[in-house]
Design an enzyme around this catalytic site. Structure first.
Site, PDB file in Angstrom:
ATOM      1  N   CYS A   1      -7.865   2.317 -35.362  1.00 38.63           N
ATOM      2  CA  CYS A   1      -9.046   1.960 -36.161  1.00 38.63           C
ATOM      3  C   CYS A   1     -10.188   1.551 -35.239  1.00 38.63           C
ATOM      4  CB  CYS A   1      -8.715   0.816 -37.107  1.00 38.63           C
ATOM      5  SG  CYS A   1     -10.144   0.256 -38.059  1.00 38.63           S
TER       6      CYS A   1
ATOM      7  N   CYS B   1       0.835  -1.205   0.000  1.00 38.34           N
ATOM      8  CA  CYS B   1       0.000   0.000   0.000  1.00 38.34           C
ATOM      9  C   CYS B   1       0.865   1.248   0.000  1.00 38.34           C
ATOM     10  CB  CYS B   1      -0.940   0.001   1.193  1.00 38.34           C
ATOM     11  SG  CYS B   1      -2.360  -1.040   0.870  1.00 38.34           S
TER      12      CYS B   1
END
Lengths: 444, 434
Positions: free
Chosen positions: B390, B139
């Protein structure tokens, strides 16, 4: 006495007033912010976008949609209005399904284009709601330009000229400016007082003096205008109406569709408008669809559009035709009117089936009659007087380039001028482009 | 249907999908519901040492990054370890494990960096019957300021030391959870291995600020005008996590060390990718926080279907399968020559490939009349950008030039032989091809 859909004759109040009011509410309600963001997310920001090419005013559509998507609808509105000062009205009335949205690559990909028209309305509504006019005038040029006709072409031309620093006098024959935006558009496409609000907003640029009740050929003439101004722009539209030229056309309740539509637009309370039980509309364009649909919305029991050629030749878009069909209008193709029957008022209309050989339209022997207590003529409008001295091409004012007529110093655009396609957006483009050409000419 | 049963360092679960140590696993109520929804395992939200629990902020704990249509792409948080009393958590863990013996239940731990603290808590956890412990060395916010979490994970020596204590004072399998907020992920993994860890899990969250509020000029999430860096997770971090997992899986020092993969797993496909790169189980948090516990059902059905289609009968056959194909740049075959190909039937003519190539790449796409986009083979370096921009799947593909043909860009014949940078004449360190 209360009327119903079945009451014979031409009477008002066929439906309860609240039903009529809701029938004439916004046909396509505005997008709220969340809807606009979802719709804007679908734009691919195409290179040299096909939608932009398809737009008669060449609005940078991918850019304005991206500006909406990034939380700046006012910037989007500026992008739109810089190309099309009547972008607000065009967002409502453009046949987007055959312009930008037809060209949208997502129409090709999924059969579901980006909702460009509604996004345009979202952006322009946001700016107009703020009461902001985003453009300012250039330094005064001292030039004076007369613009005749305060419809889409004239308004667009006048605004652009004012922006360039010229002083504009805007003449219009009707009591209110706006042209077909005010008197012609179907009521459910432009609700409230939008047309007048938009004109007021447009005029906020300054430098435009509006003179209503001034008709070309009646109150003003071209020679006088040319003498008093450095340039003249004619955007007078098509004020005349074509006749049917059939027996019985003079009977009562045989009406020009454009007149009825104008009355309808000007009526605050639609429930007082008389409408027939059996309405027949002759024509195949947007005017025919608009009058037919609105008759239905007023409570006519049967509304039939009769068009003399095949459906594929109708100038009303497929989308408009479907809108008519969905409201319960019947469309009969390949039939031409022979005579109007009735004792005083119209009672029936007789038609003959036609045959379109490609070379010409021939009237067949088979006939039929439609019950009609109201008949609308929507077979096209014509140029009315005042343009004397100008060359005419195909019944419209002949123009070359950006609306130059055959008379030096006189430009024309919109429906009265040669070319174009009778669309609001095209008239706006022509007015704008003529203004640019006038400016270039005057400043040369 | 493929058998998804998983045995990860002796910890058995009916499928490899575990909920990561995080808010969804903070209490019995959630964990029971997660098991009922189908999760194969749970890593209980990190427990701290005995005594007054930590406190959390009372303003927003999460910040987010969104994609189109407000799809949550990245989430960051400044929540600390569990703020519930230790004895409550321990009691609940015991109760849940008793009722779900077939599910994996691992307990995440974070206590001060001294042997006594670790020894004390391990005894408590062993009493619950939990299957194993995960050491939270990851953390990056709050606890790190107090010398725990990523403050430990960023120092390999500490990782090794604490892991050794844990293995010394407990018989439970031990997973060391690594922080990605470090230069070379292999170093902490090696340290964990040296300390005797049975496995590593990664990645924990990434230091991040998700946004800046342009009205208040404060970072998001904002607490009374201030913000702090939080831990970033969700789909956006998956590529970073995949690479770190692969680095550990392919490093000679750590190859074979079991890995529990974490970082943006949202679908069965993400999970399969982690597994192919060496993860024996996967841990999920953001997908559950975004969509609820039910997402695991799609993960289970999707992985099963894919395994069936591939003829794979156990998850062990998937684990590590792509590891041999992860290599260094210098070993990539320079004779593998491809060109972009545009399928004109699929093309919707948006022109994004053209804009991308023309403005930012190699000017290798022509825009022909009618918006027909065509690749110029003599310019195309096969960068793949057109494929990536695309909007239509499979419309643009990269096709390999057949060896023996001429690459119009270089004018050279495409060689059959594999040749990489190590043999290239431009490389001053080149070795002669064998």
């Amino acid at each position: 006495m209360t009327n119903s859909q079945l009451t014979p004759g031409v009477v008002p109040g066929r439906l309860p007033a609240d039903v009529i009011a809701s029938n004439f509410a916004d046909v396509e309600p505005p997008l709220d912010q969340h809807e606009a963001l979802v719709a804007a997310d679908r734009c691919y920001f195409c290179h040299d976008a096909p939608c932009m090419t398809a737009c008669p005013t060449t609005i940078d559509i991918p850019l304005f949609i991206r500006q909406i998507a990034t939380g700046t609808p006012e910037a989007a509105a500026r992008t739109i209005l810089g190309q099309n000062i009547l972008g607000g009205m065009c967002a409502r009335v453009c046949p987007t399904e055959q312009l930008c949205e037809e060209a949208c690559v997502r129409e090709a990909a999924e059969g579901k284009p980006v909702e460009i028209g509604r996004l345009q309305r979202y952006a322009t509504d946001r700016m107009m709601a703020r009461g902001v006019h985003p453009f300012t005038r250039a330094a005064p040029t001292g030039k004076r330009v007369a613009v005749v006709g305060a419809g889409p072409a004239g308004l667009s031309c006048a605004h652009r000229l004012a922006m360039k620093g010229h002083d504009v006098t805007l003449y219009d024959a009707r009591p209110k400016p706006g042209g077909l935006n005010e008197y012609g558009i179907a009521a459910y496409k432009s609700t409230g007082n939008f047309a007048q609000e938009e004109v007021a907003w447009l005029l906020a640029i300054g430098g435009i003096v509006v003179k209503n009740g001034m008709a070309l050929g009646r109150d003003i003439d071209l020679d006088m205008l040319r003498e008093e101004h450095d340039a003249v722009f004619l955007g007078v539209g098509l004020a005349g109406v074509n006749a049917l030229r059939v027996e019985g056309e003079e009977k009562e309740e045989v009406t020009n569709a454009v007149d009825y539509i104008a009355t309808l637009r000007q009526a605050d309370d639609k429930s007082v408008l008389p409408v027939g039980r059996d309405v027949v509309v002759i024509g195949g364009g947007m005017t025919a669809v608009d009058v037919a649909v609105q008759s239905k919305l007023l409570g006519a029991e049967n509304v039939t559009i009769v068009y003399r050629r095949g459906q594929e030749r109708m100038s009303a878009s497929r989308y408009e035709q479907e809108h008519a069909l969905s409201t319960g209008v019947r469309i009969i193709c390949n039939a031409a009117p022979l005579r109007v029957i009735g004792n005083g008022a119209v009672r029936e209309v007789e038609f003959a089936y036609t045959h379109d050989s490609g070379g010409g339209l021939s009237i067949g022997n088979e006939t039929f009659r439609l019950k009609a207590d109201q008949l609308f003529k929507a077979i096209g409008q014509t140029l009315e007087g005042g343009a004397e001295g100008l060359a005419i091409e195909g019944s419209k004012i002949a123009v070359t380039g950006a609306g130059r007529t055959t008379l030096a110093g006189v430009w024309a655009g919109g429906d009265c001028a040669q070319g174009g396609n009778d669309l609001t957006v095209t008239a706006v483009a022509e007015g704008r482009d003529a203004a640019e050409d006038i400016h270039a000419t005057l400043m040369a | 249907m493929a058998n998804l049963a998983t045995n990860f360092i002796g910890i058995k679960s009916p499928n490899p999908f575990w909920l990561a140590s995080a808010p969804p696993t903070d209490k019995e109520y959630n964990v029971r519901r997660a098991y009922e929804a189908g999760w194969g395992g749970v890593v209980w939200k990190t427990l701290g040492a005995e005594g007054p629990p930590v406190v959390n902020v009372n303003g927003p704990r999460y910040g987010a990054v969104w994609g189109a249509d407000r799809r949550l792409l990245g989430l960051n948080n400044i929540e600390l370890i569990t703020d519930r009393p230790l004895e409550v958590n321990l009691r609940e863990i015991k109760s849940v494990k008793r009722d779900y013996p077939d599910r994996a239940l691992i307990v995440s731990l974070m206590v001060p960096c001294d042997e006594e603290s670790w020894k004390a808590i391990l005894a408590h956890v062993e009493d619950t019957g939990a299957d194993g412990v995960e050491l939270n060395f990851g953390c990056p916010h709050g606890m790190a300021e107090r010398g725990m979490g990523s403050a430990v994970g960023q120092v390999p020596e500490y990782i090794e030391m604490v892991t050794r204590w844990v293995k010394q004072h407990s018989r439970m399998p031990c997973i060391v959870k690594l922080t990605p907020n470090i230069t070379d992920i292999r170093k902490p993994a090696e340290a964990a291995k040296r300390g005797g860890a049975d496995a590593v899990s990664l990645i924990n969250t990434i230091n991040s600020i998700t946004a800046v509020n342009l009205d208040t000029f404060s970072p998001e999430p904002m607490i009374d005008g201030k913000g702090t860096h939080g831990g970033y997770c969700g789909p956006a971090v998956k590529p970073i996590a995949l690479n770190m997992v692969a680095e550990i899986a392919r490093s000679p020092e750590t190859h074979g060390l079991p890995i529990s993969g974490i970082g943006g797993v949202t679908t069965w496909r993400d999970a399969a990718e982690f597994m192919a790169l060496g993860a024996g189980s996967v841990q999920v948090c953001t997908a559950a926080m975004t969509y609820g516990f039910k997402v695991v059902q799609e993960m289970i059905s999707g992985l099963s279907q894919w395994m069936d289609e591939k003829g794979i009968t156990s998850v062990d056959e998937v684990v590590g399968r792509a590891v041999p194909n992860v290599t260094d740049w210098q070993y990539l075959n320079l004779n593998y020559v491809t060109k972009a190909r545009i399928d004109q039937d699929l093309c919707i003519k948006c022109g994004r490939c053209y804009a991308a190539c023309e403005d930012t790449s190699h000017q290798a796409i022509a825009m022909n009349p009618g918006r027909v986009f065509e690749v110029k083979d003599d310019e195309c370096v096969a960068c793949n950008l057109c494929v990536n921009v695309c909007p239509v799947e499979d419309c643009i593909t990269m096709e390999r030039l057949i060896p023996g043909s001429v690459d119009p860009r270089t004018g050279r014949v495409v060689e059959v032989a594999v040749a990489d940078w190590t043999q290239h004449p431009n490389n001053p360190m080149a070795r002669a091809a064998e």
